[in-house]
Design an enzyme around this catalytic site. Structure first.
Site, PDB file in Angstrom:
ATOM      1  N   VAL A 139     -29.689 -51.595 -37.423  1.00 46.01           N
ATOM      2  CA  VAL A 139     -30.510 -52.699 -37.933  1.00 46.01           C
ATOM      3  C   VAL A 139     -31.971 -52.339 -37.756  1.00 46.01           C
ATOM      4  O   VAL A 139     -32.363 -51.685 -36.795  1.00 46.01           O
ATOM      5  CB  VAL A 139     -30.240 -54.052 -37.217  1.00 46.01           C
ATOM      6  CG1 VAL A 139     -28.897 -54.607 -37.601  1.00 46.01           C
ATOM      7  CG2 VAL A 139     -30.380 -53.919 -35.725  1.00 46.01           C
ATOM      8  N   SER A 140     -32.792 -52.741 -38.717  1.00 50.58           N
ATOM      9  CA  SER A 140     -34.242 -52.648 -38.551  1.00 50.58           C
ATOM     10  C   SER A 140     -34.706 -53.952 -37.914  1.00 50.58           C
ATOM     11  O   SER A 140     -33.919 -54.879 -37.717  1.00 50.58           O
ATOM     12  CB  SER A 140     -34.923 -52.447 -39.907  1.00 50.58           C
ATOM     13  OG  SER A 140     -34.762 -53.608 -40.699  1.00 50.58           O
ATOM     14  N   THR A 141     -35.982 -54.040 -37.611  1.00 52.05           N
ATOM     15  CA  THR A 141     -36.514 -55.268 -36.997  1.00 52.05           C
ATOM     16  C   THR A 141     -36.305 -56.474 -37.898  1.00 52.05           C
ATOM     17  O   THR A 141     -35.911 -57.548 -37.453  1.00 52.05           O
ATOM     18  CB  THR A 141     -38.012 -55.097 -36.696  1.00 52.05           C
ATOM     19  OG1 THR A 141     -38.178 -53.956 -35.853  1.00 52.05           O
ATOM     20  CG2 THR A 141     -38.569 -56.310 -35.984  1.00 52.05           C
TER      21      THR A 141
END
Length: 275
Positions: A16-18
């Site tokens: 996951v990215s931010t």
């Protein structure tokens, strides 16, 4: 043959990215649950779950979990890499094909749970190529949107930089003077106008015990960067354009322009001694 005698093994990769962390379905826990259930219903043994959290898909190199997984793949320690979607693995076509080529040499396939392709089949290989193109297009469109947003911030006089010697960040949009560092910046401009060369200035400020924001010593290149930054006369720069900021300048416009004339002379090689 080890793979025929044993259950097929799957390395589960989740990322996951931010921004993704706030979206339902993209969380690490949601991806883990979906992919481990996929393995269970199809009789795959989960070799390991590799998770990269808060990391962009811009490239593979800077993702530690992904790198560890690929190292195991190149040692033929499992049969497939199982991902939730191609965007979790990579959005770079170059990375996709380079990694895919290496995986093929070790008979390791890539399976996307939600997009329904398997690189062990001709159809799956063709689909992955198409999806890779669209994944990169999405990344490029995102980069364009970010660039537009930064340009819009700059046009409104809002901060476009995050680390400037002589200033501290003031909220999301502006800067405030750091007096101790500001004295160093003013000294650098003063000495540069006096000596008209980068290296002597670096030697002087280093000898006086001054250092950069991260504790590094000054050199000719860092002096050049400081004396050419328009941020010190109250302007943000973005892609070659200047935008007036809403904060207090450190250097007078007269001194800054004087410094730029010296920089231009050095660049053109008109000074007898250039160091």
């Amino acid at each position: 043959n080890r793979r025929l005698a044993c259950a097929m093994k799957a390395a589960v990769y989740i990322r996951v990215s931010t921004l993704d962390q706030a979206r339902e379905g993209y969380s690490l826990s949601a991806q883990r649950k979906t992919l481990t259930e996929w393995c269970a219903t199809r009789g795959y043994e989960v070799y390991n779950v590799y998770a990269d959290e808060g990391i962009s898909a811009k490239d593979i190199t800077h993702r530690p979990a992904c790198q560890a997984m690929l190292e195991a793949a190149y040692n033929s320690e499992f049969d497939i890499i199982l991902i939730w979607a191609l965007s979790r693995f990579t959005r770079s076509v170059a990375d996709l094909y380079d990694t895919w080529d290496k995986l093929q040499k070790h008979n390791v396939g890539v399976v996307s749970c939600t997009e329904g392709f398997d690189t062990s089949t001709p159809t799956g290989r063709a689909m992955m190529g198409v999806l890779g193109v669209f994944a990169q297009m999405e990344r490029e469109l995102t980069a364009e949107r970010v660039s537009f947003a930064l340009a819009e911030r700059a046009s409104q006089g809002k901060r476009t930089c995050s680390d400037v010697l002589g200033y501290d960040l003031d909220g999301k949009d502006s800067l405030t003077i750091n007096e101790a560092e500001a004295e160093v910046v003013r000294l650098i401009f003063q000495k540069f106008i006096e000596y008209q060369s980068y290296l002597p200035v670096a030697e002087i400020v280093n000898a006086m015990g001054h250092h950069g924001r991260r504790g590094s010593s000054f050199n000719a290149e860092s002096i050049k960067k400081i004396v050419t930054r328009p941020v010190y006369i109250g302007y943000y720069s973005f892609k070659g354009h200047l935008y007036q900021g809403d904060y207090e300048p450190l250097i007078s416009e007269k001194d800054w322009r004087h410094a730029q004339r010296i920089v231009q002379k050095i660049r053109c090689g008109r000074r007898k001694y250039i160091r």
